[in-house]
Structures are given as structure tokens and as C-alpha cells.
Design an enzyme around this catalytic site. Structure first.
Site, PDB file in Angstrom:
ATOM      1  N   HIS A  57     -22.980  14.946 -76.394  1.00  0.00           N
ATOM      2  CA  HIS A  57     -22.122  13.810 -76.890  1.00  0.00           C
ATOM      3  C   HIS A  57     -21.817  13.083 -75.713  1.00  0.00           C
ATOM      4  O   HIS A  57     -20.686  12.215 -75.744  1.00  0.00           O
ATOM      5  CB  HIS A  57     -21.035  14.237 -77.764  1.00  0.00           C
ATOM      6  N   SER A 116     -27.428  -8.306 -56.920  1.00  0.00           N
ATOM      7  CA  SER A 116     -26.998  -9.441 -57.854  1.00  0.00           C
ATOM      8  C   SER A 116     -26.982 -10.801 -57.162  1.00  0.00           C
ATOM      9  O   SER A 116     -26.666 -10.823 -55.963  1.00  0.00           O
ATOM     10  CB  SER A 116     -25.679  -9.098 -58.508  1.00  0.00           C
ATOM     11  N   LYS A 174     -23.226  -5.987 -55.404  1.00  0.00           N
ATOM     12  CA  LYS A 174     -23.573  -5.218 -56.274  1.00  0.00           C
ATOM     13  C   LYS A 174     -24.962  -4.530 -56.167  1.00  0.00           C
ATOM     14  O   LYS A 174     -25.792  -5.149 -55.306  1.00  0.00           O
ATOM     15  CB  LYS A 174     -23.814  -5.784 -57.867  1.00  0.00           C
ATOM     16  N   GLU A 217     -34.010   0.437 -65.666  1.00  0.00           N
ATOM     17  CA  GLU A 217     -33.854  -0.260 -66.868  1.00  0.00           C
ATOM     18  C   GLU A 217     -34.834  -0.793 -67.522  1.00  0.00           C
ATOM     19  O   GLU A 217     -35.316  -0.883 -68.451  1.00  0.00           O
ATOM     20  CB  GLU A 217     -32.687  -1.665 -66.185  1.00  0.00           C
TER      21      GLU A 217
END
Ligand code: ARG
Length: 464
Positions: free
Chosen positions: A156, A277, A283, A290
Site C-alpha cells: 500500500h 524544467s 529541477k 515517465e
């Protein structure tokens, strides 16, 4: 409407229809398989006395010239030829004349396309297997380096029990091994030649399907000509195999995204696989995993799309099946690049052992070990042990410690049942001991992990 504009409309319609009907713009991908199939067919026709030796030689030479022209970019792919089969045959006839017109004896485009596409799927099945083998080897190499590195095992997405990172990597090696086996088994199941099935019913010509099948590397000719011109199970199987494989790619990618986040910092991906970014200079985004996760979507789409095309088609060939190719080409390309990139990402990622191990001290990962100790050593019923353990967890929380960091006195003070508990208990709460205590077959202990690695190494040596 004037005659002239009527004519223009007709021409435009004809052009739209040609475009709609044609597959040449995508099935040119099958040129090599088409030429290979035609050479085998011509050789078989010659063996059977249907083509003379001279005719066959001219055809074979001509086909190889067409192949060269395609590969050098000289070949003009035109809508006028509808598909790769017509395009190759017409160019062949331009080059060799009359013998070119005899090549299509005892075959139809229906068995021709089924053969070409099956050859493509079989070739790609083998190359994907090769890539999977490389990826599995990479997981095994990483696993080998980290058989004692602790990482919090989760259920979980909550801290559950301590594992070693090698064991975690082996979980993925197992998934990709099953993928490998799926490709292996579909290869065997589909390794039958449709060539010579002709339009649907076979042919009155005295052909030898066993011979052309053998020349193309198939195990045997397919056993029912009607089935083999209508069936696209082989394409569905590669689409399903790729989908399952990409689902696994997506799951490890999801973990890479999480593990490389600021909160986790378990791994650092090589700078090549992270991007910055455009607005936030601080970043580093995990775009590559992804994208691997995202590309899984189109692959599932291709599978559902062909399943839907095939549903409800009457036997035998229907033009609907022309829609079988683009999705397969797309899925194959997607899985090929994805496996290549994932392999590099795993190979080059930097594992932050300290972060992984200190994360194990969050969430009382060894609480179950305390309960198990009380059951095993104190003969306590599990439910009683469970409640006593809850008190020890509460005590650790009040001291701002993890359960694995409690001193013997602190444990003894947590619940009256524990006031005389033996010192052995501290060993049970130790994270590394806890990981090693799970020594059941296939478990996370270092001993079991090393055994699993050995089994994988044996398997990798045997497969091809
Ligand atoms: N381009 C066709 C396809 O991809 C080849 C077979 C055409 N056969 C026919 N009877 N129209 O399916």
C-alpha cells in the site's frame, strides 16, 4: 454541374479512394519479408517444375535488385501499386519481363501478406527476446551488488518489512523472465507457414508447401489453408506479449520516478535520463521513466484495436485485416526503444545505499518481528503478542525513535508482560537480522537472494 467539374470531382474521389484502399505507405515496412517469401516461393515452383531454372534465376536476381533499390532509396513507392506485394511484383516484371508475371502462380496476396507479416512477427519476437535477456542480466548485475543493502519493503506504499535491494531487483528480473518465456512460447506456436494457402482453399497446382515452409525457417506449413489466410492470432499474441512487458516496464518506471524524488532519493538517475524544467532552474525531472510509463498506453491501445478489428470477421480473408499492421509496427518500435532505454537507465543509476537504509528506520519495519518473537519464544497467542507490540510501537513513537532503535530497558518498560524479556529481543528488532530471518525459499534473506541470483545465472547461460 458542368462536365468538367464532374470529371474533377470523379478524379478527386478516385484519388481519395486509392489513398483509402492502399497500404503501401505502411506495409513497405515488410519489403524484406515480401522478397524473402517470393524467393522461397519461386525456388519451390522451380523444384516442382512449374518454373524453369532460367525463369527462377531471373526472378531471384530481379527480386534482389528490387531489394537493393528499396534499400538505397531509389525505389519509388507509389499509391498506384496499392501494397508492397503489388509494388515489388510490378517492379520485378519491369526488370525481368515475362518470368516476373509467373511468380504469382499458386499464391494469392492473401497467403502472401499472411506469410510476410508472420515472418516479421517471428523475427521481431526473436530480437525482443534478445533485448529482454540483456535487461534481465542488468537486473542480476545490480542485484548481485546489493544483496545486503537494506530498503524498506512496502505494501500500500506504506513501509512494511525490511528487504535487501537485490531481492527487489530480482522481483523485476522474474517479471521480465516470464515475458521472455511468453515470447518464446508464442514463437513456437506460430512458427507455421501460410505460404501456398493461396486465396483460401489451396491450389490445383502441384506445389510443395513443406519445401517453401522449410526455406523460410518455419517448422511446417499451416495445416488449414482457410484458417491461415484469416488468422491473425500471431499478431495479437505479439501485441499481448508487448503489452504485458510494457506493463512491467511501466511498473519499474513508476518506482524510478518515486525513488528519484526529493522525498525518497533512493536512486539518482544519470543526468542523461533526467531533464531540467524550462521555468524552475532547480529541477531535474524524470522524463525518461515517465515516458516509458506513458508509452504503455499506446501499446495497450494497439492490442484492443486489433482484437476489435478481428471480432466478428467472417472467414476467410477480409480487407479489414489490412488494419492489422500499423499497430503491430508501432508496438514493436515502442517496446524496442523502451527496453533499450530502460536497460541503460538501470545500468547507470546510482543507488543511494545510505538513504535506503536510513529510510528503513521509519515506520517500525520490525514490529512484526517482535510479535513473531513473542509467539515463537514466549509461546504467546499471536493476538496477545500483537497488542503488546502495539504498546512497544507507541513507546517508540513517544521517544521519537524507531522500534529498531529502542534499548532493552525501553522495551521492558513498554508493557508489563515484557518486564523480564530476554536481551535476545533486541536482535529480533534489528533491521538486518529481520531481513535475514526471512529465509524461507524465495524469501528476502541474503542467503535466499544469492540462491535466486545463482538460479538466474544458470538460466541466462542456457537460454538463447
Ligand atoms: N494489402 C492487403 C493487406 O494488407 C494485402 C492482401 C490483399 N488481398 C486482397 N484480397 N485484397 O491485407
Amino acid at each position: 454541374m458542368s462536365n468538367k467539374s464532374n470529371q474533377i470531382l470523379k478524379n478527386t474521389n478516385a484519388q481519395i479512394l486509392d489513398e483509402f484502399n492502399a497500404s503501401i505507405m505502411f506495409d513497405k515496412e515488410l519489403y524484406a519479408q515480401d522478397i524473402k517469401g517470393s524467393i522461397a516461393h519461386s525456388q519451390m515452383l522451380c523444384e516442382q517444375g512449374i518454373l524453369t531454372k532460367e525463369e527462377q534465376e531471373a526472378i531471384e536476381k530481379g527480386l534482389l535488385q528490387v531489394k537493393d533499390e528499396i534499400e538505397s532509396g531509389e525505389f519509388k513507392f507509389s499509391l498506384a501499386f496499392e501494397d508492397i506485394h503489388m509494388a515489388v511484383e510490378s517492379r520485378l516484371t519491369e526488370i525481368v519481363g515475362e518470368p516476373g508475371k509467373k511468380l504469382h502462380t499458386a499464391r494469392s496476396r492473401n497467403d502472401q501478406v499472411a506469410t510476410d507479416f508472420r515472418l516479421y512477427v517471428q523475427e521481431k519476437t526473436l530480437s525482443i527476446k534478445k533485448q529482454l535477456k540483456e535487461l534481465i542480466s542488468t537486473f542480476i548485475t545490480v542485484a548481485n551488488k546489493h544483496t545486503t543493502t537494506l530498503i524498506p519493503g512496502m505494501t500500500h506504499l506504506q513501509h512494511a518489512q525490511p528487504l535487501n535491494f537485490g531481492f527487489h531487483m530480482l522481483a523485476y528480473a522474474n517479471m521480465f523472465k516470464r515475458d521472455f518465456e511468453r515470447f518464446e512460447s508464442s514463437y513456437k506456436r506460430n512458427n507455421f507457414s501460410p505460404l501456398g494457402s493461396a486465396a483460401l482453399a489451396g491450389t490445383p497446382h502441384n506445389i510443395n508447401r513443406f519445401s517453401s515452409s522449410e526455406k523460410l525457417g518455419f517448422e511446417a506449413p499451416s495445416s488449414n489453408t482457410m484458417d491461415s489466410v484469416s488468422d491473425r492470432d500471431f499478431a495479437l499474441e505479439i501485441l499481448f506479449n508487448i503489452s504485458t512487458c510494457m506493463m512491467h516496464v511501466s511498473r519499474i518506471s513508476e518506482e524510478l520516478v518515486t525513488w528519484s524524488s526529493y522525498e525518497f532519493q533512493f536512486v539518482k538517475m544519470s543526468d542523461e535520463y533526467a531533464t531540467t524544467s524550462s521555468i524552475m532552474p532547480q529541477k531535474k525531472n524524470p522524463d525518461v521513466p515517465e515516458l516509458l510509463r506513458g508509452k504503455t498506453g499506446r501499446v495497450y491501445g494497439n492490442l484492443i484495436s486489433l482484437l476489435t478489428v478481428m471480432k466478428g470477421l467472417p472467414l476467410a480473408y477480409n480487407k479489414d485485416t489490412q488494419e492489422d499492421k500499423e499497430g503491430v509496427f508501432d508496438s514493436v518500435k515502442t517496446v524496442e526503444i523502451s527496453l533499450k532505454i530502460l536497460n541503460e537507465v538501470i545500468k547507470t543509476m546510482i543507488v543511494n545505499v545510505d538513504k535506503m537504509e536510513s529510510a528503513c528506520k521509519i515506520g517500525h519495519l520490525t514490529a512484526t518481528d517482535l510479535a513473531d518473537f513473542l509467539v515463537q519464544k514466549q509461546n504467546m497467542p499471536f493476538r496477545t503478542a500483537y497488542y503488546i507490540t502495539k504498546d512497544v510501537v507507541a513507546c517508540a513513537n513517544s521517544l521519537n525513535k524507531d522500534i529498531s532503535e529502542l534499548t532493552l530497558d525501553e522495551i521492558r518498560g513498554a508493557n508489563s508482560e515484557l518486564k523480564d524479556i530476554s536481551e535476545e529481543i533486541t536482535m529480533y528488532l534489528d533491521l538486518r537480522n529481520s531481513m535475514n530471518s526471512r529465509n524461507s525459499f524465495g524469501g528476502t534473506s541474503t542467503i535466499q537472494t544469492v540462491e535466486q541470483i545463482k538460479a538466474f545465472e544458470n538460466w541466462l547461460e542456457k537460454i538463447n
